[in-house]
Design an enzyme around this catalytic site. Structure first.
Site, PDB file in Angstrom:
ATOM      1  N   ASP A  12      -3.354 -10.455 -16.241  1.00  0.00           N
ATOM      2  CA  ASP A  12      -4.319 -11.529 -16.018  1.00  0.00           C
ATOM      3  C   ASP A  12      -5.469 -11.310 -16.990  1.00  0.00           C
ATOM      4  OD1 ASP A  12      -5.736 -13.628 -14.666  1.00  0.00           O
ATOM      5  OD2 ASP A  12      -4.647 -13.077 -12.848  1.00  0.00           O
ATOM      6  N   ASP A  50       0.855  -1.195   0.000  1.00  0.00           N
ATOM      7  CA  ASP A  50       0.000   0.000   0.000  1.00  0.00           C
ATOM      8  C   ASP A  50       0.891   1.245   0.000  1.00  0.00           C
ATOM      9  OD1 ASP A  50      -2.044   1.819   0.320  1.00  0.00           O
ATOM     10  OD2 ASP A  50      -2.261   1.462   2.481  1.00  0.00           O
ATOM     11  N   ASP A  54      -1.414  -1.167  -4.006  1.00  0.00           N
ATOM     12  CA  ASP A  54      -1.713  -0.404  -5.217  1.00  0.00           C
ATOM     13  C   ASP A  54      -0.512  -0.392  -6.163  1.00  0.00           C
ATOM     14  OD1 ASP A  54      -0.004   1.580  -3.996  1.00  0.00           O
ATOM     15  OD2 ASP A  54      -1.748   2.136  -2.766  1.00  0.00           O
ATOM     16  N   ASP A  72      -4.503   3.650   2.599  1.00  0.00           N
ATOM     17  CA  ASP A  72      -5.914   3.244   2.637  1.00  0.00           C
ATOM     18  C   ASP A  72      -6.067   1.748   2.935  1.00  0.00           C
ATOM     19  OD1 ASP A  72      -5.154   2.070   0.281  1.00  0.00           O
ATOM     20  OD2 ASP A  72      -6.688   3.017  -0.967  1.00  0.00           O
ATOM     21  N   ASP A  80      -7.136 -16.783 -17.278  1.00  0.00           N
ATOM     22  CA  ASP A  80      -7.989 -17.336 -16.229  1.00  0.00           C
ATOM     23  C   ASP A  80      -8.948 -18.392 -16.786  1.00  0.00           C
ATOM     24  OD1 ASP A  80      -8.829 -16.739 -13.353  1.00  0.00           O
ATOM     25  OD2 ASP A  80     -10.761 -16.534 -14.352  1.00  0.00           O
ATOM     26  N   ASN A 104      -0.610   4.593  -0.035  1.00  0.00           N
ATOM     27  CA  ASN A 104      -1.290   5.819   0.404  1.00  0.00           C
ATOM     28  C   ASN A 104      -2.086   5.654   1.698  1.00  0.00           C
ATOM     29  OD1 ASN A 104      -3.234   4.184  -0.582  1.00  0.00           O
ATOM     30  ND2 ASN A 104      -4.153   5.684  -1.965  1.00  0.00           N
ATOM     31  N   HIS A 110      -2.894 -17.259  -5.560  1.00  0.00           N
ATOM     32  CA  HIS A 110      -3.864 -16.561  -4.714  1.00  0.00           C
ATOM     33  C   HIS A 110      -5.091 -17.411  -4.396  1.00  0.00           C
ATOM     34  CE1 HIS A 110      -5.154 -16.239  -8.784  1.00  0.00           C
ATOM     35  NE2 HIS A 110      -6.349 -15.847  -8.392  1.00  0.00           N
ATOM     36  N   ASP A 111      -5.160 -18.641  -4.928  1.00  0.00           N
ATOM     37  CA  ASP A 111      -6.306 -19.519  -4.669  1.00  0.00           C
ATOM     38  C   ASP A 111      -5.963 -20.684  -3.750  1.00  0.00           C
ATOM     39  OD1 ASP A 111      -7.938 -18.093  -6.447  1.00  0.00           O
ATOM     40  OD2 ASP A 111      -7.414 -19.376  -8.145  1.00  0.00           O
ATOM     41  N   GLU A 140      -4.568 -20.887 -17.095  1.00  0.00           N
ATOM     42  CA  GLU A 140      -5.044 -21.604 -15.916  1.00  0.00           C
ATOM     43  C   GLU A 140      -6.103 -22.568 -16.435  1.00  0.00           C
ATOM     44  OE1 GLU A 140      -7.232 -21.038 -11.623  1.00  0.00           O
ATOM     45  OE2 GLU A 140      -8.001 -20.143 -13.422  1.00  0.00           O
TER      46      GLU A 140
HETATM   47  O1  ISL Z   1      -8.644 -24.095  -6.772  1.00  0.00           O
HETATM   48  C1  ISL Z   1      -9.757 -24.082  -7.211  1.00  0.00           C
HETATM   49  C2  ISL Z   1     -10.625 -25.266  -7.273  1.00  0.00           C
HETATM   50  O2  ISL Z   1     -11.023 -25.619  -5.975  1.00  0.00           O
HETATM   51  C3  ISL Z   1     -10.381 -22.857  -7.654  1.00  0.00           C
HETATM   52  O3  ISL Z   1     -10.142 -21.772  -6.817  1.00  0.00           O
HETATM   53  C4  ISL Z   1      -9.990 -22.533  -9.081  1.00  0.00           C
HETATM   54  O4  ISL Z   1      -8.649 -22.241  -9.167  1.00  0.00           O
HETATM   55  C5  ISL Z   1     -10.764 -21.375  -9.508  1.00  0.00           C
HETATM   56  O5  ISL Z   1     -12.051 -21.603  -9.311  1.00  0.00           O
HETATM   57  C6  ISL Z   1     -10.429 -20.759 -10.842  1.00  0.00           C
HETATM   58  O6  ISL Z   1      -9.688 -19.666 -10.492  1.00  0.00           O
HETATM   59  C7  ISL Z   1      -9.657 -18.480 -11.208  1.00  0.00           C
HETATM   60  O7  ISL Z   1     -10.912 -18.016 -11.633  1.00  0.00           O
HETATM   61  C8  ISL Z   1     -11.811 -17.580 -10.621  1.00  0.00           C
HETATM   62  C9  ISL Z   1     -11.168 -16.674  -9.576  1.00  0.00           C
HETATM   63  O8  ISL Z   1     -12.020 -16.563  -8.485  1.00  0.00           O
HETATM   64  C10 ISL Z   1      -9.830 -17.195  -9.135  1.00  0.00           C
HETATM   65  O9  ISL Z   1      -9.235 -16.308  -8.230  1.00  0.00           O
HETATM   66  C11 ISL Z   1      -9.012 -17.397 -10.362  1.00  0.00           C
HETATM   67  O10 ISL Z   1      -7.680 -17.757 -10.091  1.00  0.00           O
HETATM   68  C12 ISL Z   1     -12.906 -16.860 -11.321  1.00  0.00           C
HETATM   69  O11 ISL Z   1     -12.380 -15.864 -12.139  1.00  0.00           O
HETATM   70 CA    CA Z   2      -3.566   2.011  -1.405  1.00  0.00          CA
END
Ligand code: ISL
Ligand code: CA
Length: 543
Positions: A97, A20, A28, A24, A198, A22, A320-321, A251
């Site tokens: 992405d 971050d 960013d 908030d 994605d 600023n 991130h998942d 992905e």
């Molecule tokens: O790991 C998974 C299956 O249990 C899911 O999170 C899978 O990776 C996901 O559903 C697909 O992910 C991508 O598209 C989603 C988004 O929420 C995720 O962050 C992204 O990586 C929808 O855009």
């Molecule tokens: Ca910020």
């Protein structure tokens, strides 16, 4: 064939949790710019930027309301241009992405599409309900529940494979494909070097017939890796991507090796690499939410299948998942540092492009939250609520969410031991893990034995070795706790031995050390708990 995107290390930034600038509480783009020197120092050559586009953030930016503008929380298009320029100065490339399976329901196309006679109606998938008042088919969503949402305004249902605020685009409509090409050109012309695409293997729905009965993703057979999907990927490549010096990593969900080959073998001219999930699922049943016991030999089997099956892999352990890898395959309590280093050793000695997720390089762990109210993730809340409908006790539901929630990976980056972890001087959008006092970047930067310093060594080793980047992979040995494999090219060979347990283990390899997570110089066949050793053999020693 050699390619720059096979030689560089990719670093994934989840912008709202990175830095971050600023106060908030939300990371960013200026914050990212201020950390480029750290990334350079680590040895990063490519950044994958999770979505920064305009979005109401129902799914943290994976619900886009304008593909050609920036979410004001993150900055402006000018900030983005500055990021491209500052990264280029440091010889760091950026991939964006590309989230095109769906848009936000707040995208202009969708607002238009709600009107039955609009030229945008066909941008999305609209159907009447069944006579008995039920939705058009029985498909189930990635985020649980039915994939259809009824729209009062037009009296029909629209399809959403993810949240109801993420309506699926209709890829049977050539106008939609034309829009996607414009988006690609827009970002490539601004300075992007490619895309992480994605859920790219589910964009084309062949029919909307009912799916076979299934525990998860009922209906999948009508949209996973369909021929129409392959055709679109080839068209995007032929008409746009091939005109630029760029690459794509898809992905690809629910893929097996055969599917993946069709999506990314070079002669197919579709994607350059894919993210599959097999290796992370060796200790899971059906989905991330149902754990089973980890066995190292199972992991080596899966790695071998993919290492030998694809001509080039995308190697990742976190994103991130997913829960943090040290909390998943490692031991984040008793052997935090050593097991984090072991996992890094594995990642950088496999054949493929390595993708490091922010915080992985300092061994960040799963969150320390104690209840649902501290979580933000839409998927976690949907699943928790759904389990409630089946009368599962709250303590059980929490246990499942705690180990598997996507928020495990989304807590803010731990830059220092200062208040706010050096991430923000304000109130962070998602709680900071309190272990930032002991696990943070600033401390590790000072310590030659830290996880961060070890990652730097690993990256430097890989960068200096053609064998580690391009050499052939061969499995050598595995049992429930230990695996060993080789990487070989010409007259050079590396042997990688990894102990996934808290006990000493014996193996039949000896030799000179290229790198180890215990700092040893020689190896005589006995591994310490969670020890990783990489042996190097040259000339005559290599048969
Ligand atoms: O790991 C998974 C299956 O249990 C899911 O999170 C899978 O990776 C996901 O559903 C697909 O992910 C991508 O598209 C989603 C988004 O929420 C995720 O962050 C992204 O990586 C929808 O855009
Ligand atoms: Ca910020």
């Amino acid at each position: 064939m050699k390619q720059w995107w096979k030689e560089r290390v990719v670093y994934q930034i989840y912008p709202r949790s990175f830095q971050d600038s600023n106060g908030d509480g939300i990371g960013d783009i200026p914050g990212i710019i201020s950390r480029l020197d750290e990334l350079k120092d680590l040895g990063v050559g490519i950044i994958w930027l999770s979505p920064v586009y305009a979005s109401p953030d129902a799914d943290n930016g994976y619900d886009i309301s304008d593909y050609m503008d920036i979410n004001p929380k993150f900055g402006t298009l000018e900030d983005m241009d500055r990021l491209f320029a500052e990264a280029e100065k440091r010889d760091i490339k950026i991939i964006m992405d590309l989230v095109i399976n769906h848009t936000s329901d707040e995208h202009r196309w969708f607002s238009e599409s709600r009107k039955k006679d609009s030229p945008y109606r066909d941008y999305y998938i609209w159907r009447e309900g069944k006579k008995n008042g039920r939705p058009p088919n029985n498909w189930t969503s990635f985020f649980m529940g039915n994939v259809w949402e009824y729209d009062e305004q037009s009296g029909e249902y629209y399809l959403h494979l993810f949240d109801k605020k993420q309506p699926d685009l209709n890829f049977r409509n050539p106008k939609v494909i034309r829009e996607v090409k414009d988006i690609l050109r827009f970002w490539l012309d601004r300075g992007a070097s490619g895309f992480r695409c994605d859920v790219i293997n589910v964009i084309y729905k062949t029919t909307l017939d009912d799916g076979k009965r299934a525990i998860i993703l009922q209906g999948l057979e009508h949209y996973r890796s369909q021929e129409g999907n392959h055709e679109i990927l080839r068209e995007l490549r032929h008409d746009v991507l091939s005109k630029y010096d760029c690459f794509t990593v898809g992905e690809t969900v629910m893929v097996d090796l055969e599917d993946a080959k069709e999506l990314c073998e070079p002669e197919r001219e579709e994607l350059d690499m894919v993210f599959y999930f097999d290796h992370l699922e060796v200790d899971r049943r059906i989905s991330r939410y149902f754990p089973k016991k980890f066995k190292a030999n199972k992991l080596l089997d899966v790695l071998t299948k993919w290492q030998q099956g694809l001509s080039w892999n995308a190697i990742y352990l976190e994103n991130h998942d997913q829960p943090r890898i040290v909390s998943h395959f490692g031991d984040d309590v008793r052997y935090h540092e050593r097991s984090a280093k072991l996992l890094g050793t594995m990642q950088f000695t496999l054949r493929g492009t390595p993708f490091v997720y922010q915080g992985q390089e300092i061994g960040m762990t799963n969150f320390d939250f104690t209840g649902m109210s501290q979580l933000n993730d839409v998927e976690s809340h949907n699943i928790y609520n759904l389990m409630g409908k089946f009368f599962l006790p709250a303590s059980f539901r929490w246990k499942i969410i705690k180990s598997s929630s996507r928020d495990n990976a989304r807590t803010p980056m731990q830059w220092s031991a200062k208040l706010g972890a050096g991430f923000t001087i304000g109130m962070p959008w998602l709680g900071i893990n309190q272990n930032y006092h002991t696990i943070n970047y600033a401390d590790q930067k000072q310590q030659p034995e830290s996880i961060l310093s070890y990652y730097k060594q690993l990256i430097a080793l890989r960068s200096s070795s053609d064998t580690l980047r391009y050499g052939v992979f061969t499995p050598l040995y595995s049992d429930r706790h230990v695996i060993a494999y080789a990487r070989k090219q010409n007259n050079e060979q590396y042997i990688i031995i990894l102990n996934f347990s808290d006990e000493n283990k014996k193996v039949n390899y000896r030799g000179d050390i290229a790198i180890s997570n215990t700092g040893r110089n020689e190896f005589h066949g006995e591994l310490m708990p969670w020890e990783a050793v990489v042996l190097k053999q040259c000339d005559k020693e290599v048969q």
